[in-house]
Design a protein around this motif. Structure first.
Motif, PDB file in Angstrom:
ATOM      1  N   TRP A  77      50.496  74.597  78.157  1.00 45.49           N
ATOM      2  CA  TRP A  77      49.026  74.500  78.184  1.00 45.49           C
ATOM      3  C   TRP A  77      48.582  73.110  77.789  1.00 45.49           C
ATOM      4  O   TRP A  77      47.789  72.468  78.461  1.00 45.49           O
ATOM      5  N   LEU A  78      49.103  72.649  76.664  1.00 43.05           N
ATOM      6  CA  LEU A  78      48.635  71.385  76.115  1.00 43.05           C
ATOM      7  C   LEU A  78      49.074  70.212  76.976  1.00 43.05           C
ATOM      8  O   LEU A  78      48.326  69.269  77.199  1.00 43.05           O
ATOM      9  N   ALA A  79      50.322  70.294  77.461  1.00 40.77           N
ATOM     10  CA  ALA A  79      50.805  69.219  78.320  1.00 40.77           C
ATOM     11  C   ALA A  79      50.000  69.176  79.615  1.00 40.77           C
ATOM     12  O   ALA A  79      49.653  68.112  80.114  1.00 40.77           O
ATOM     13  N   GLY A  80      49.686  70.370  80.158  1.00 38.37           N
ATOM     14  CA  GLY A  80      48.880  70.406  81.366  1.00 38.37           C
ATOM     15  C   GLY A  80      47.504  69.832  81.136  1.00 38.37           C
ATOM     16  O   GLY A  80      46.977  69.079  81.947  1.00 38.37           O
ATOM     17  N   ARG A 129      32.927  72.233  69.162  1.00 35.20           N
ATOM     18  CA  ARG A 129      33.766  72.751  70.237  1.00 35.20           C
ATOM     19  C   ARG A 129      33.265  72.243  71.583  1.00 35.20           C
ATOM     20  O   ARG A 129      32.073  71.927  71.732  1.00 35.20           O
ATOM     21  N   PRO A 130      34.138  72.166  72.570  1.00 39.70           N
ATOM     22  CA  PRO A 130      33.687  71.839  73.927  1.00 39.70           C
ATOM     23  C   PRO A 130      33.234  73.111  74.630  1.00 39.70           C
ATOM     24  O   PRO A 130      33.817  74.176  74.441  1.00 39.70           O
ATOM     25  N   PRO A 131      32.183  73.046  75.434  1.00 35.58           N
ATOM     26  CA  PRO A 131      31.773  74.232  76.187  1.00 35.58           C
ATOM     27  C   PRO A 131      32.789  74.569  77.270  1.00 35.58           C
ATOM     28  O   PRO A 131      33.470  73.684  77.806  1.00 35.58           O
ATOM     29  N   VAL A 132      32.916  75.846  77.573  1.00 43.46           N
ATOM     30  CA  VAL A 132      33.847  76.337  78.587  1.00 43.46           C
ATOM     31  C   VAL A 132      33.060  77.168  79.590  1.00 43.46           C
ATOM     32  O   VAL A 132      32.210  77.984  79.202  1.00 43.46           O
ATOM     33  N   ALA A 133      33.309  76.965  80.880  1.00 45.80           N
ATOM     34  CA  ALA A 133      32.664  77.785  81.899  1.00 45.80           C
ATOM     35  C   ALA A 133      33.029  79.246  81.662  1.00 45.80           C
ATOM     36  O   ALA A 133      34.203  79.586  81.506  1.00 45.80           O
ATOM     37  N   PRO A 164      40.551  75.992  81.586  1.00 48.07           N
ATOM     38  CA  PRO A 164      39.601  75.738  80.485  1.00 48.07           C
ATOM     39  C   PRO A 164      40.181  74.891  79.360  1.00 48.07           C
ATOM     40  O   PRO A 164      39.468  74.557  78.414  1.00 48.07           O
ATOM     41  N   MET A 165      41.465  74.525  79.466  1.00 48.24           N
ATOM     42  CA  MET A 165      42.121  73.785  78.388  1.00 48.24           C
ATOM     43  C   MET A 165      41.995  72.273  78.521  1.00 48.24           C
ATOM     44  O   MET A 165      42.371  71.529  77.618  1.00 48.24           O
TER      45      MET A 165
END
Length: 492
Positions: free
Chosen positions: A8-11, A110-114, A360-361
């Motif tokens: 996830w994080l690498a992507g 936090r960042p907003p997420v769709a 969303p990451m």
């Protein structure tokens, strides 16, 4: 390992142009800090002043030799006393920084997420996280060795920190050191671990039972019993427990019969079927009469949206990875492994595409660095920050058995029993995203049913979402509300 969030994080880092965040093994952040800033915010409708500190804690061995430099980010209410709970939180891996829980769930920004998985993500930005539990507890975000700005020092050994037991002990040592340095030894202490971090949290509960007993542990996206529920060949229990996720995901995508029923009912019925009729049939194997096999395949089709023919051709089973591709195959789509609400094209032979769940990451990495620089006054180079530890392929999964994987015959869950015994007030919360194909609802229920944990001190929760279900805003609120009640003794 299927539960790691390094992918996830690498992507996310790659998508954000942050591929250089890993750094070299010997690289260390410039000596500076701590970085202390003061803030005001409104959390759960309550206004409060708090101090954020990004600072280091030096860990030492029994001979006094410095072995690791842990850098943590703490948010502490001004004038907090020892009656106020402290939450120590970390993500998985092994071994990842705490940036996901920090920026998506617990931190003040936090960042907003769709919210519609089919919609494009908004441009990266930071907004107030009014759901944060900071109104009820102080929060310490922990970056284990070699993640974030934390580093193993020349006096430390990589093989120690890159092991289940050593990794957990180092974070336990950090908890003790932080409490001593901040005069919080008597405060109620809670650990919140996610994904691989649930193994770390379980071990810590056992380790700290000897020195500084915890008041509670929240394991989210738990992997504590993956030795029993991993989908190895002929492991009947694994297919029986994991049928819950398949049923929930099929219903979400309208592929199951009666998909319009309440999701909790769908999951409850799937678990009862899985641990009853389905498990018994799998145990009978080739001795199951053809008529019963055919009838069961039909039930599985109705529940999971996968054809009866597939089940008949595959011993009445489907792996989670095969399900990921089979469910929407007629549309040319696959569902995400970490959050099956998200879909993407099935890769062509030889083609590698990111898991749809990565979508969303993508904002996490850049927003973590922006938060450090603009809000917390951190002046260390962004290139020194590591979303995940390098060179962890030799991670040792059990105290005495060496590298290889998390599925050795080791009783991780018994470590939590030590915490129950050490503190009569200790409680365990287990949370799971219902659309997660990695750590699913069924194994979480099975973990508790097979344990000796006092049932009145165990709370189970399932959330709408995936492996990191709090990207769904209603779940973000529910998640924080549950944590708030958990650490304050409120009603759950």
């Amino acid at each position: 390992m299927s539960i790691t969030k390094r992918q996830w994080l690498a992507g996310a880092a790659s998508a954000a142009g942050l591929a250089g965040l890993g750094g070299a093994w010997a690289q260390e952040p410039a000596a500076a800090g701590p970085f202390v800033t003061r803030h005001a915010g409104v959390f759960n409708g309550r206004k409060l002043n708090y101090t954020a500190t990004v600072g280091e804690t030096i860990l030492r061995d029994s001979a006094g030799v410095a072995t690791a430099r842990f850098v943590s980010t703490s948010y502490v209410r001004d004038k907090a006393d020892q009656s106020r709970p402290v939450i120590f939180a970390f993500n998985g891996g092994p071994s990842s920084s705490s940036q996901t829980l920090h920026m998506m769930a617990l931190g003040p920004k936090r960042p907003p997420v769709a919210q519609d998985p089919r919609s494009p993500e908004p441009a990266p930005s930071l907004i107030d996280n009014s759901f944060s539990v900071l109104d009820a507890a102080d929060i310490v975000m922990v970056d284990p060795a070699e993640t974030g700005f934390s580093r193993i020092l020349p006096g430390g050994k990589r093989e120690y920190f890159y092991s289940v037991e050593g990794d957990a002990q180092s974070v336990s040592d950090f908890v003790v050191a932080w409490c001593q340095a901040n005069g919080r030894q008597a405060s109620p202490k809670y650990v919140l671990g996610e994904s691989y971090g649930t193994l770390r949290a379980a071990f810590m509960a056992g380790q700290l039972a000897k020195t500084l007993p915890l008041d509670g542990v929240f394991i989210f996206g738990q992997a504590v019993n993956m030795i029993e529920t991993s989908q190895r060949a002929k492991n009947a229990v694994s297919y029986a427990t994991n049928i819950t996720a398949l049923a929930a995901i099929a219903a979400y995508h309208g592929k199951a019969e009666r998909s319009d029923r309440p999701m909790n009912l769908i999951i409850d019925e799937a678990y009862a079927f899985g641990m009853g009729e389905y498990l018994q049939a799998l145990v009978r194997g080739s001795d199951l009469p053809a008529s019963e096999r055919q009838a069961l395949a039909g039930k599985l089709q109705a529940m999971t949206g996968i054809s009866a023919d597939y089940y008949l051709a595959n011993g009445l089973t489907i792996t989670k990875m095969a399900f990921q591709r089979e469910l929407l195959k007629d549309e040319g789509l696959m569902v995400g492994m970490y959050d099956a609400r998200y879909v993407g094209p099935i890769p062509k032979p030889g083609e590698r595409l990111p898991d749809p769940s990565f979508k969303p990451m993508q904002a996490i990495g850049p927003m973590m660095l922006e938060h450090y620089a603009k809000n917390l006054g951190v002046t260390w180079p962004a290139s020194d920050y590591r979303s995940s530890a390098p060179q962890t392929s030799g991670w040792s999964w059990a105290p005495t058995l060496g590298p290889g994987g998390p599925f050795y015959d080791f009783d991780y869950q018994s470590q939590l029993s030590k915490a129950f015994a050490a503190n009569p007030k200790f409680r365990l919360m287990v949370g799971t995203g219902i659309f997660d194909l990695t750590t699913t609802v069924g194994p979480a229920r099975y973990l508790v049913s097979q344990s000796d944990y006092p049932r009145d001190r165990v709370i189970q929760r399932q959330y709408v979402g995936g492996h990191m279900a709090y990207t769904n805003e209603p779940t973000l609120k529910a998640f924080n509300d549950d944590v708030r009640a958990f650490v304050t003794g409120g009603r759950l």
